[in-house]
Design a protein around this motif. Structure first.
Motif, short mmCIF file in Angstrom:
data_model
loop_
_atom_site.label_atom_id
_atom_site.label_comp_id
_atom_site.label_asym_id
_atom_site.label_seq_id
_atom_site.Cartn_x
_atom_site.Cartn_y
_atom_site.Cartn_z
N ASP A 168 34.79 35.74 34.23
CA ASP A 168 35.08 34.50 34.96
C ASP A 168 36.41 34.66 35.69
O ASP A 168 37.43 34.94 35.07
CB ASP A 168 35.15 33.33 33.98
N PRO A 169 36.42 34.52 37.03
CA PRO A 169 37.66 34.75 37.79
C PRO A 169 38.66 33.61 37.71
O PRO A 169 39.82 33.78 38.08
CB PRO A 169 37.17 34.92 39.23
N TRP A 170 38.21 32.43 37.23
CA TRP A 170 39.10 31.27 37.20
C TRP A 170 39.90 31.24 38.50
O TRP A 170 41.11 31.39 38.52
CB TRP A 170 40.02 31.34 35.98
N TRP A 213 35.63 39.26 42.93
CA TRP A 213 36.66 38.37 43.48
C TRP A 213 37.89 39.22 43.82
O TRP A 213 38.53 39.76 42.92
CB TRP A 213 37.05 37.28 42.48
N GLU A 214 38.19 39.31 45.10
CA GLU A 214 39.29 40.19 45.52
C GLU A 214 40.62 39.76 44.91
O GLU A 214 41.42 40.62 44.49
CB GLU A 214 39.41 40.21 47.05
N GLY A 219 32.53 42.10 48.66
CA GLY A 219 33.07 43.31 48.04
C GLY A 219 32.97 43.27 46.53
O GLY A 219 32.85 42.20 45.92
N VAL A 220 32.98 44.45 45.92
CA VAL A 220 33.07 44.60 44.47
C VAL A 220 34.12 45.66 44.20
O VAL A 220 34.11 46.71 44.85
CB VAL A 220 31.73 45.00 43.84
N TRP A 221 35.01 45.38 43.27
CA TRP A 221 36.11 46.28 42.98
C TRP A 221 36.03 46.77 41.54
O TRP A 221 35.93 45.97 40.60
CB TRP A 221 37.45 45.58 43.21
#
Length: 241
Positions: free
Chosen positions: A146-148, A183-184, A231-233
């Motif tokens: 979860d990027p919050w 999430w960048e 994107g995916v990092w």
């Protein structure tokens, strides 16, 4: 010396309390399908692990001394089962707090005849603090947590300095912490935290992100994101000390 030692002890206790109080997840009790409930009732005795306040002997759990891979927050478990099936020479441990995901993972593991997988249904921080022994893991995976994304919620992000040092204790020398996010801003946060973490070395040649390794399955979610230009990092850091 005594005062300083006491202060350090209090600080360590406060850090642990901080990690326990500020949860990186919200427990939403979704409705279980009949298949998920059946899997929990029928297969938990073969695949389930129970949180305990003392370190678990993982070699005894799996009946062998092989590489141990732990994944935090496996969701519905599809990619975790896929990875375990593709690498039968390794032992996989999954942690998830949501029962529908745990049930789905057990069902998929049985359908795929995967034997090298065990799962916890519990808070990952508490499991790492108490149930996982120090220097016992070869890899820790954290995929799409979860990027919050709201700034006021950033304190809930699981990747924080204290958490990273907890993982460092649990990893063997040379062990790898592998993260992935779409999430960048969270990727940047992860990179900043890891670059400041003692005892870790970035496995990226340019000290940033790595290409998705083949052992991490490309999910339908990612494929859709790629089509939409999202994107995916991936980040991979090795424990050096």
């Amino acid at each position: 010396m005594t005062d300083g030692t006491e202060q350090q002890g209090e600080q360590a206790e406060n850090n642990n309390t901080y990690m326990r109080k500020i949860r990186s997840f919200v427990l939403r009790e979704g409705r279980l399908t009949k298949g998920q409930q059946h899997a929990l009732d029928t297969y938990w005795q073969d695949y389930g692990l129970t949180y305990q306040a003392t370190p678990l002997a993982l070699d005894s759990v799996f009946g062998r001394s092989n590489e141990k891979v732990l994944e935090i927050g496996f969701g519905m478990g599809k990619s975790l089962v896929e990875m375990a099936k593709a690498a039968p020479e390794k032992d996989f441990i999954g942690i998830e707090v949501h029962r529908p995901g745990v049930g789905a993972c057990l069902s998929d593991a049985v359908n795929q005849q995967v034997k090298n997988l065990k799962v916890f249904e519990h808070d990952a921080v508490e499991i790492l603090e108490h149930t996982i022994a120090d220097n016992s893991l070869d890899t820790v995976q954290l995929f799409f947590p979860d990027p919050w994304h709201k700034k006021r919620h950033h304190k809930r992000r699981i990747v924080q300095a204290e958490f990273v040092q907890l993982l460092r204790r649990k990893l063997k020398p040379g062990g790898v912490f592998h993260m992935a996010t779409d999430w960048e801003n969270y990727a940047e946060h992860m990179l900043e935290v890891m670059q400041g973490a003692s005892g870790f070395a970035n496995m990226s040649a340019d000290n940033s992100y790595v290409a998705r390794p083949e052992h991490r399955p490309l999910t339908k979610f990612e494929q859709r994101g790629q089509r939409l230009g999202h994107g995916v990092w991936d980040l991979m850091f090795k424990k050096e000390s």
